[in-house]
Enzyme design. Structure first.
Site, PDB file in Angstrom:
ATOM      1  N   GLY A 165       2.136  -0.507 -14.327  1.00 25.63           N
ATOM      2  CA  GLY A 165       1.255  -0.162 -13.220  1.00 25.63           C
ATOM      3  C   GLY A 165       1.533   1.230 -12.713  1.00 25.63           C
ATOM      4  O   GLY A 165       2.343   1.979 -13.271  1.00 25.63           O
ATOM      5  N   GLY A 166       0.848   1.581 -11.645  1.00 28.47           N
ATOM      6  CA  GLY A 166       0.952   2.939 -11.131  1.00 28.47           C
ATOM      7  C   GLY A 166       2.329   3.291 -10.619  1.00 28.47           C
ATOM      8  O   GLY A 166       2.739   4.449 -10.672  1.00 28.47           O
ATOM      9  N   ASP A 206       1.388  -2.080   0.085  1.00 31.93           N
ATOM     10  CA  ASP A 206       0.610  -2.037  -1.159  1.00 31.93           C
ATOM     11  C   ASP A 206       0.278  -3.457  -1.615  1.00 31.93           C
ATOM     12  O   ASP A 206       0.427  -3.808  -2.784  1.00 31.93           O
ATOM     13  CB  ASP A 206       1.371  -1.282  -2.249  1.00 31.93           C
ATOM     14  CG  ASP A 206       0.483  -0.973  -3.460  1.00 31.93           C
ATOM     15  OD1 ASP A 206      -0.749  -0.864  -3.289  1.00 31.93           O
ATOM     16  OD2 ASP A 206       1.024  -0.844  -4.573  1.00 31.93           O
TER      17      ASP A 206
END
Length: 530
Positions: A19-20, A140
């Site tokens: 993921g990021g 997040d």
């Protein structure tokens, strides 16, 4: 990625997700002999000086410690935080969760049952209540950071990661880019303003909207367009998209999505209370519309059966045997492809090497990885597949994982009974091992009955002093002794000792073990010997 173990103990075995903010690996802790998850924090720029690197190291460890203070089953435990000497690799070592990502539950043409969506949101709210008390703000929250474990427990991942990365010293995000995922970003995050616990509530509103209607709250041609919508656009009421959503639930979602943080619900406790009417009460069975959704774990289970005991050993875990037509002779063995043969041999060698180091969990896992592909190629009850399963079960028994070993041995006993006959050596051997597992788990009555049943067969086939028979007689006597049935144990062990002396000698290891047991019985420490 270096093949060397992190911090001399954590081995990276396979990538699970990317993921990021980082990659997740399935790993192994060589010191404590257990599987782990290893989160590799993605480095996007070099830390420019030793001072910056040291500042990052302090922040990294501080946030990891704070995250570890969230004491809730919905937060995977953080075991370790490692920043290597080069400051190139940043790791969080944590509990490995066997589950399904919440993103897999979202389908535009098949929205979740209302009770499922409410159960997920209620569990997330419960986790957030513990985090916000620390206090820790997630920053997040999104479906990709939420897992539903096999028992339906919701796990919230990546607490503290956003806090670690928000430091200017890290340079891990582009200048001016706020931390978070733009599809779930609260207006105050988009503006780069101060975040609070209400920021997590906005993200929870985005998630609940998506679970109920199967699509994102806002969508657009670019990140900028979506972020602008979070700041300025009114959300579409859920009942416009899905009329069967209860009005009170629609009101809650719209309340969570208000632009001003102070206008949202006061806290997650309020959110939970407003979700409560949509949760199934204890004891209620699923209705036809609430049945298992696409084979995914059911998040309502913990509400329907609160504080339920763990499933009985083997419940839901015993492999389904291959159907065999009794009117057909045994199938011709399938030739083993050369590559698979080599992989099986390599797996045995690797597993044996791990056993030498007493790494039982990993040794069993190495064999387990080959069982499914071998079964597809050769058949569920081929000799090689059953051999892999039997060795894995034996390793689990050796490593003390009796709960996992018991259903495997029982399933193997049934399989060998079909392939070799019910009195075959391998079938009765697996039944005996299953009985030993039951003895270790405290199921002594069942264990003794099973051992005696196997012993009757062995006596008929091989007599009373074969290796198999004397081991069974020893196990029965020792189980009786452990249960305080000294007189009955002496009745079993005395003739066994005589047989062992005659056949194997007084210096044999088992002979000495039985002699010690008899000496203990004759001390009559409890005053109960006959």
């Amino acid at each position: 990625m270096s093949p060397q173990a992190i911090a001399g103990r954590y081995e990276l075995l396979e990538g699970l997700d990317s993921g990021g903010m980082g990659d997740v690996w399935r790993g192994y802790d060589a010191v404590l002999d257990r599987p782990v998850a290893v989160k590799l924090i993605r480095q996007q720029a070099v830390l420019g000086s030793p001072q910056l690197a040291e500042e990052f190291a302090k922040r990294f460890r501080r946030e990891a410690r704070i995250t570890a203070k969230i004491r809730h089953t919905g937060v995977p435990q953080v075991y370790d935080a490692v920043l290597d000497d080069s400051f190139e690799w940043l790791y969080l070592v944590m509990e490995l969760v066997d589950g399904v990502a919440l993103s897999s539950y979202i389908h535009p043409e098949r929205p979740l049952p209302v009770s499922w969506a409410a159960a997920v949101a209620a569990q997330v709210a419960t986790v957030l209540s513990y985090a916000h008390e620390v206090p820790v703000i997630h920053r997040d929250l999104k479906p990709g950071n939420i897992l539903v474990a096999r028992d339906g427990t919701v796990k919230v991942l990546d607490f503290g990661i956003a806090a670690i990365l928000r430091s200017d010293a890290t340079k891990l995000t582009a200048t001016g880019t706020p931390i978070g995922t733009y599809q779930y970003m609260a207006p105050e995050q988009v503006r780069g303003g101060r975040t609070s616990t209400q920021t997590d509530l906005y993200a929870l509103g985005c998630i609940l909207h998506e679970l109920l209607c199967g699509s994102l709250l806002f969508s657009g041609a670019s990140e900028y367009v979506v972020m602008s919508q979070h700041v300025n656009a009114a959300p579409t009421p859920l009942r416009t998209l899905r009329p069967d959503v209860p009005e009170a639930l629609e009101d809650l979602v719209l309340h969570l999505l208000l632009k001003a943080p102070e206008a949202r619900p006061a806290d997650v406790q309020e959110v939970y209370e407003r979700l409560r009417p949509f949760l199934p009460p204890p004891g209620q069975q699923p209705s036809p519309g609430e049945e298992r959704w696409n084979g995914a774990p059911d998040p309502t289970g913990i509400f329907r059966n609160p504080y339920a005991p763990r499933a009985r050993a083997g419940e839901g875990r015993r492999p389904t045997p291959t159907t065999v037509d009794p009117g057909v002779a045994a199938a011709v063995p399938v030739p083993v492809p050369e590559q698979l043969r080599a992989e099986i041999e390599e797996a045995y060698q690797h597993s044996d090497a791990l056993l030498e180091e007493e790494r039982y969990a990993q040794a069993a896992e190495v064999l387990g990885e080959l069982i499914e592909p071998a079964a597809r190629a050769l058949g569920e009850e081929s000799r090689r597949v059953l051999g892999l399963r039997r060795q894995r079960a034996a390793i689990r028994l050796l490593g003390g994982d009796f709960r996992a070993a018991l259903p495997e041995f029982e399933a193997l006993a049934d399989a060998y009974a079909r392939t070799d006959g019910p009195t075959g050596e391998r079938a009765r051997g697996c039944r005996a091992q299953a009985a030993r597992c039951r003895g270790e788990l405290g199921q002594v009555t069942d264990a003794l009955a099973a051992l005696r049943s196997v012993l009757e067969v062995v006596r008929t086939v091989d007599g009373d002093v074969s290796n198999e028979a004397v081991e069974l007689r020893r196990d029965i006597g020792m189980l009786l002794l452990a249960q305080g049935q000294a007189a009955e144990a002496e009745r079993i062990l005395t003739p066994l000792y005589d047989d062992l002396c005659l056949v194997f000698g007084a210096d044999d290891e088992m002979t000495e073990e039985v002699a010690e047991a008899l000496a203990l019985i004759r001390l009559d420490l409890d005053g109960t010997a006959g």
